[in-house]
Design an enzyme around this catalytic site. Structure first.
Site, PDB file in Angstrom:
ATOM      1  N   TYR A 109     -22.548 -36.062  80.643  1.00 58.12           N
ATOM      2  CA  TYR A 109     -23.456 -37.047  81.231  1.00 58.12           C
ATOM      3  C   TYR A 109     -24.899 -36.748  80.847  1.00 58.12           C
ATOM      4  O   TYR A 109     -25.378 -35.620  80.956  1.00 58.12           O
ATOM      5  CB  TYR A 109     -23.333 -37.035  82.751  1.00 58.12           C
ATOM      6  N   LYS A 141     -18.476 -14.201 109.240  1.00 61.60           N
ATOM      7  CA  LYS A 141     -18.871 -15.570 109.571  1.00 61.60           C
ATOM      8  C   LYS A 141     -18.654 -16.478 108.351  1.00 61.60           C
ATOM      9  O   LYS A 141     -18.434 -15.998 107.238  1.00 61.60           O
ATOM     10  CB  LYS A 141     -20.330 -15.605 110.023  1.00 61.60           C
ATOM     11  N   ARG A 147     -36.968 -15.346 114.133  1.00 62.50           N
ATOM     12  CA  ARG A 147     -35.845 -16.260 114.134  1.00 62.50           C
ATOM     13  C   ARG A 147     -35.204 -16.168 115.513  1.00 62.50           C
ATOM     14  O   ARG A 147     -35.680 -16.782 116.448  1.00 62.50           O
ATOM     15  CB  ARG A 147     -34.880 -15.909 112.991  1.00 62.50           C
ATOM     16  N   MET A 155     -17.980 -33.884  88.068  1.00 66.29           N
ATOM     17  CA  MET A 155     -17.255 -33.705  89.321  1.00 66.29           C
ATOM     18  C   MET A 155     -16.035 -32.798  89.169  1.00 66.29           C
ATOM     19  O   MET A 155     -15.781 -31.936  90.019  1.00 66.29           O
ATOM     20  CB  MET A 155     -16.813 -35.062  89.874  1.00 66.29           C
TER      21      MET A 155
END
Length: 366
Positions: free
Chosen positions: A256, A35, A132, A311
């Site tokens: 940063y 999956k 669940r 980023m």
């Protein structure tokens, strides 16, 4: 040229890990769980590396179509069953096995059968304590008999909530006792164990095991130390390169927010990898990064992350690697740096990092 970041997917590691599952659960058949794009590794690589599995388990019926279109003739299990009644004919066309976990799905199958459809292989899921998916134990027997009356080929199934507790969690025993008590007089094959149960609860395997994260070489607990004994191999190796080097003086700050302050004169390597590539922005100073040391044997050194991940870039302390230079290869995770170690330094688990590698990262299947 493209940015140097690359995810290498090693199909031989897939084969090795699947063989380890067979050694740990020799009496069980194997559903290889693929999956979430095979936990971020891609279906193509999984099909190549896990082709000797007994079956593939997945969520999206379109992934089942993809497997069939590429020649997979083995079994396919839809782990959450079907999401809509109108998918039943498609699932039958693709010869899928179905997990059935709720009353709606039972009613869909009854209606489908009333129109003359062939019966499915069904894995009826019991809620033995995870709360669940699954039918509550008091409803389970009736549901089993309803589906059996349709001619479905029945299997019993449950899922453990705490199998990743290495200390033989009593919760696993309680769930197993509940499950076994309900199916005692209903003979059918069983499926219980995920990766954690295969590794640490081998009294609870069942006829079909469902390994997921261990096939990819990462830990169900989130701690690499817990799986060292299992001798699994990392399937994904995330690599990049140093694209610049900064010479810092004592007191200079990096990145940063200036999170990291240089304690002395030092070199900082700038690596082409950032949170837009899927590397966790929350990674702490000290998160390990392997840097090629330039030796003929391919050995390298661990250089810690310093400063906030941005980023497109991250910065590492090169004091451990004086030979490092622009173009030096680095491994963000893989054979040298377990993905679980990066995850622990980032407040998450290896599963998330593997699944989160961004589409812009080039992939190479080996």
């Amino acid at each position: 040229m493209n940015r140097p970041i690359l995810a290498s997917i090693h199909t031989e590691a897939f084969r090795h890990n699947l063989n380890r599952v067979r050694e740990l659960a020799p009496e069980s058949k194997i559903w290889s769980v693929i999956k979430a794009r095979s936990y971020g590794h891609g279906l193509e690589a999984a099909l190549r590396g896990l082709e000797s599995t007994d079956g593939f388990a997945l969520l999206d019926i379109q992934d089942a179509r993809w497997l069939r279109d590429r020649g997979w003739k083995g079994r396919i299990l839809l782990l959450e069953g079907l999401f809509h009644q109108n998918e039943l004919a498609f699932a039958q066309e693709l010869a899928c096995d179905l997990v059935v976990h709720c009353e709606n799905q039972i009613q869909w199958l009854e209606d489908f059968h009333s129109k003359g459809a062939k019966p499915f292989n069904v894995f009826l899921k019991m809620n033995s304590g995870m709360n669940r998916l699954g039918l509550n134990p008091e409803l389970y027997k009736l549901a089993f008999h309803r589906l059996h009356a349709l001619g479905c080929h029945m299997h019993h199934m449950t899922h453990f909530a705490n199998a990743d507790q290495v200390d033989q969690s009593p919760t696993v025993g309680a769930q197993l006792e509940c499950f076994n008590g309900m199916i005692a007089d209903i003979a059918a094959p069983t499926s219980l164990a995920n990766s954690a149960a295969i590794l640490w609860h081998r009294n609870a395997l069942g006829d079909w095991v469902r390994p997921g994260i261990m096939l990819y070489g990462a830990s169900p607990t989130g701690s690499y130390q817990d799986i060292e004994h299992a001798h699994l191999q990392a399937v994904m190796h995330l690599h990049s390169e140093i694209i610049d080097i900064q010479e810092l003086r004592k007191g200079d700050r990096v990145g940063y927010g200036g999170r990291y302050e240089a304690p002395e004169a030092m070199r900082i390597g700038v690596v082409a990898c950032g949170y837009a590539d899927g590397y966790p922005r929350q990674a702490k100073d000290g998160t390990p990064v392997w840097v090629d040391g330039g030796a003929s044997d391919g050995s390298g050194l661990i250089c810690p992350l310093v400063g906030r991940v941005s980023m497109d870039m991250m910065t590492i302390d090169l004091r451990n690697a004086p030979q490092a230079h622009i173009g030096s290869r680095v491994e963000l995770w893989g054979a040298q740096v377990p993905v679980d170690d990066v995850a622990q330094m980032s407040g998450t688990i290896g599963y998330e990092l593997l699944c989160a590698v961004a589409p812009r990262v080039a992939v190479e299947i080996k």
